[in-house]
Design an enzyme around this catalytic site. Structure first.
Site, short mmCIF file in Angstrom:
data_model
loop_
_atom_site.label_atom_id
_atom_site.label_comp_id
_atom_site.label_asym_id
_atom_site.label_seq_id
_atom_site.Cartn_x
_atom_site.Cartn_y
_atom_site.Cartn_z
N ARG A 78 46.98 -18.49 73.67
CA ARG A 78 47.89 -18.41 72.51
C ARG A 78 47.19 -18.53 71.15
O ARG A 78 47.85 -18.48 70.11
CB ARG A 78 49.01 -19.45 72.59
CG ARG A 78 49.93 -19.27 73.78
CD ARG A 78 51.26 -19.93 73.56
NE ARG A 78 51.18 -21.37 73.55
CZ ARG A 78 52.23 -22.18 73.41
NH1 ARG A 78 53.43 -21.67 73.25
NH2 ARG A 78 52.08 -23.48 73.40
N ASP A 79 45.88 -18.69 71.13
CA ASP A 79 45.17 -18.80 69.85
C ASP A 79 43.78 -18.19 69.97
O ASP A 79 42.80 -18.75 69.51
CB ASP A 79 45.09 -20.28 69.43
CG ASP A 79 44.82 -20.45 67.94
OD1 ASP A 79 45.04 -19.48 67.18
OD2 ASP A 79 44.39 -21.54 67.54
N ALA A 80 43.72 -17.03 70.63
CA ALA A 80 42.45 -16.34 70.83
C ALA A 80 42.09 -15.60 69.54
O ALA A 80 42.40 -14.42 69.36
CB ALA A 80 42.55 -15.37 72.00
N ASN A 84 38.12 -19.46 67.19
CA ASN A 84 37.94 -20.11 68.48
C ASN A 84 36.98 -19.37 69.41
O ASN A 84 36.93 -19.64 70.61
CB ASN A 84 39.30 -20.28 69.18
CG ASN A 84 40.18 -21.28 68.43
OD1 ASN A 84 39.68 -22.23 67.84
ND2 ASN A 84 41.48 -21.06 68.46
#
Length: 244
Positions: A78-80, A84
Site C-alpha cells: 500500500r505504500d510502494a 520506500n
C-alpha cells in the site's frame, strides 16, 4: 528475500514495539531522483529498469507470503513509492516500510473507506477507500516506472483532493507522449500497470517484472548492480545526511 529489508527481531519496551532491521548503507530512490533533478539529469533507463524490476520481485515475495498453516496472508504493501525503495552502496535494491501494509490476518483492521498511503502513488480503488489487493502495488510501481521513464511526476496537482480526482478519473498520459524516445513496447508495458480497472493490469508484480526484464534483455537495456552503486555514490549515502 534479497529485495526486502529483513526484520530480525521485535522487542517491546515501555509499551512500544521496536523492530531490529537490516541497515542499508545507501539512499532511497526518492533521494536519487531528487539529486538527478537538481543536476537536470535523469536516472539512466537501464539502471531505472533494474530498480523497478528488483522492487517488483520484492513485492511479489511479500504478496506470496503464507502463514505457518500454509494459508495466504494477503499482504499488500500500500505504500510502494520511491521513498520506500532503498538503493545500497553495494548495488542492492530493497523494499522497506510495510508499516501500513494490509494483511488478511491482522488483528487490527483499517476502518472501511479509509485510504492509506501516499496520495500520488495510490491506485484508483485505493483512493476511493474500496477493497484492494496486490494490484494496487502493481499500479504504484507503474507510477514509479512512468516517472523514472519521463523524469516527471505523473500527478502534478498541488492539493490532495486534486490528486485524488486525477487518479480516479484515469486520464493518464502515456509515458511515450512525454518522452518520445521511449520504445513503444516499453511504454505499453508501463501503461498496462496503470490500467484504471485493476483487471486490466499485470495480475502480479512478478508478471510485471518479467515483462520489463524480458524487454530489457532483448533491447540490451538492463543495468547492473555496479550502476546502482554508482548512482548511490553520486547522490550521497543516508549516513552522510542529517536524518529527517
Amino acid at each position: 528475500h534479497p529485495n526486502v529489508v529483513n526484520v530480525h527481531d521485535v522487542h517491546e519496551t515501555g509499551g512500544e514495539h521496536l523492530l531490529v532491521m537490516d541497515y542499508v548503507d545507501g539512499t532511497s530512490l526518492a533521494n536519487a531522483m531528487r539529486a538527478a533533478r537538481k543536476r537536470e539529469e535523469r536516472i539512466g533507463r537501464p539502471a531505472a529498469l533494474r530498480i523497478v524490476i528488483e522492487s517488483l520481485r520484492g513485492l511479489h515475495a511479500a504478496h506470496e507470503q503464507v502463514s505457518l498453516e500454509g494459508n495466504p496472508l494477503g499482504i499488500v504493501h500500500r505504500d510502494a513509492t520511491p521513498h520506500n525503495i532503498l538503493l545500497g552502496a553495494d548495488g542492492s535494491v530493497r523494499l522497506t516500510d510495510f508499516g501500513i501494509a494490509k494483511a488478511s490476518e491482522r488483528s487490527v483492521q483499517t476502518a472501511t473507506g479509509l485510504a492509506k498511503g501516499k496520495f500520488r502513488y495510490m491506485a484508483p480503488e485505493q483512493a476511493r477507500g474500496g477493497a484492494i489487493d496486490r494490484r494496487v502495488d502493481v499500479f504504484a510501481m507503474g507510477i514509479v516506472c512512468w516517472e523514472l521513464a519521463t523524469g516527471r511526476r505523473l500527478f502534478e496537482a498541488e492539493g490532495d483532493a486534486e490528486v485524488l480526482l486525477a487518479i480516479t478519473e484515469g486520464k493518464y498520459p502515456t509515458a511515450i507522449s512525454i518522452e518520445p524516445s521511449l520504445p513503444e513496447e516499453l511504454d505499453q508495458i508501463i501503461m498496462r500497470a496503470l490500467a484504471l480497472d485493476s483487471n486490466g493490469r499485470w495480475p502480479t508484480a512478478l508478471a510485471y517484472a518479467d515483462a520489463l526484464e524480458g524487454w530489457a534483455r532483448r533491447a540490451g537495456g538492463l543495468g547492473s548492480a555496479a550502476e546502482i552503486a554508482r548512482l548511490v555514490d553520486g547522490c550521497g549515502r543516508a549516513g552522510d545526511r542529517k536524518r529527517r
